[in-house]
Design an enzyme around this catalytic site. Structure first.
Site, PDB file in Angstrom:
ATOM      1  N   ILE A 158       0.855  -1.190   0.000  1.00 26.30           N
ATOM      2  CA  ILE A 158       0.000   0.000   0.000  1.00 26.30           C
ATOM      3  C   ILE A 158       0.893   1.243   0.000  1.00 26.30           C
ATOM      4  O   ILE A 158       1.690   1.456   0.917  1.00 26.30           O
ATOM      5  CB  ILE A 158      -0.927   0.013   1.233  1.00 26.30           C
ATOM      6  N   GLU A 186       2.207  -3.310   5.634  1.00 19.11           N
ATOM      7  CA  GLU A 186       1.197  -3.012   4.615  1.00 19.11           C
ATOM      8  C   GLU A 186       1.398  -3.846   3.344  1.00 19.11           C
ATOM      9  O   GLU A 186       0.927  -3.478   2.277  1.00 19.11           O
ATOM     10  CB  GLU A 186       1.223  -1.520   4.275  1.00 19.11           C
TER      11      GLU A 186
END
Length: 183
Positions: free
Chosen positions: A115, A157
């Site tokens: 991300i 992430e």
């Protein structure tokens, strides 16, 4: 043959010969306990009694139902936030897939998803909000992959998709579909 039985009862690491000897001693003990109680107490109870009171190799025991133990083992491989498989399971499963690929001439693809600017998002809105984002991305991935594919939370992430019997072209299609949904 004996080693897995003894291991499952005691969680002790034993050589095959010692395992065989102990198993025979447990069988003898089982007969004695059955005679004394005038009922069949079961091999696991006899083994537990044997190790705690006769052999004394096991000193502290916590009894866990087999179905709960299976659940505990299953959950040990899962990330507690997203409930996808974790990095430790990823390493194990990747070895298995490589072995399958070599043995059966099958193929798979890996897609790594990170991300963008997640640290900046966490710093701006807090870790609780970052967790919400991770859960939303996780849901998107669930809606993107097939049942036969596996999603891993690689760390922070990062996610990895293990796409079974998927070519590079197919993996690119899945990756782009995920990217658009996440965006």
């Amino acid at each position: 043959k004996f080693l897995p039985i003894i291991k499952s009862i005691t969680n002790l690491e034993l050589e095959q010969e010692e395992s065989r000897r102990l198993f025979n001693e447990i069988l003898d003990h089982w007969e004695i306990v059955n005679r004394k109680t005038e009922r069949d107490v079961g091999i696991k109870v006899a083994a537990l009694d044997y190790f705690m009171n006769i052999n004394k190799k096991v000193s502290d025991v916590e009894i866990i139902a087999t179905n709960l133990l299976s659940e505990i083992k299953e959950n040990a491989d899962k990330d507690k936030l997203t409930w996808w498989y974790n990095y430790a399971y990823y390493k194990k499963r990747l070895k298995e897939e490589i072995s399958i690929e070599k043995r059966y001439d099958k193929y798979f693809s890996l897609v790594v998803i990170e991300i963008d600017d997640f640290k900046k998002y966490n710093d701006s809105f807090g870790h609780d909000e970052g967790n919400v984002v991770l859960q939303k991305v996780s849901k998107v991935l669930a809606d993107t992959v097939r049942d036969s594919d596996i999603v891993f939370r690689f760390g922070g992430e990062e996610f990895v998709l293990l796409l079974v019997e998927t070519t590079k072209k197919g993996a690119c299609i899945v990756a782009e579909r995920a990217r658009k949904k996440i965006k």
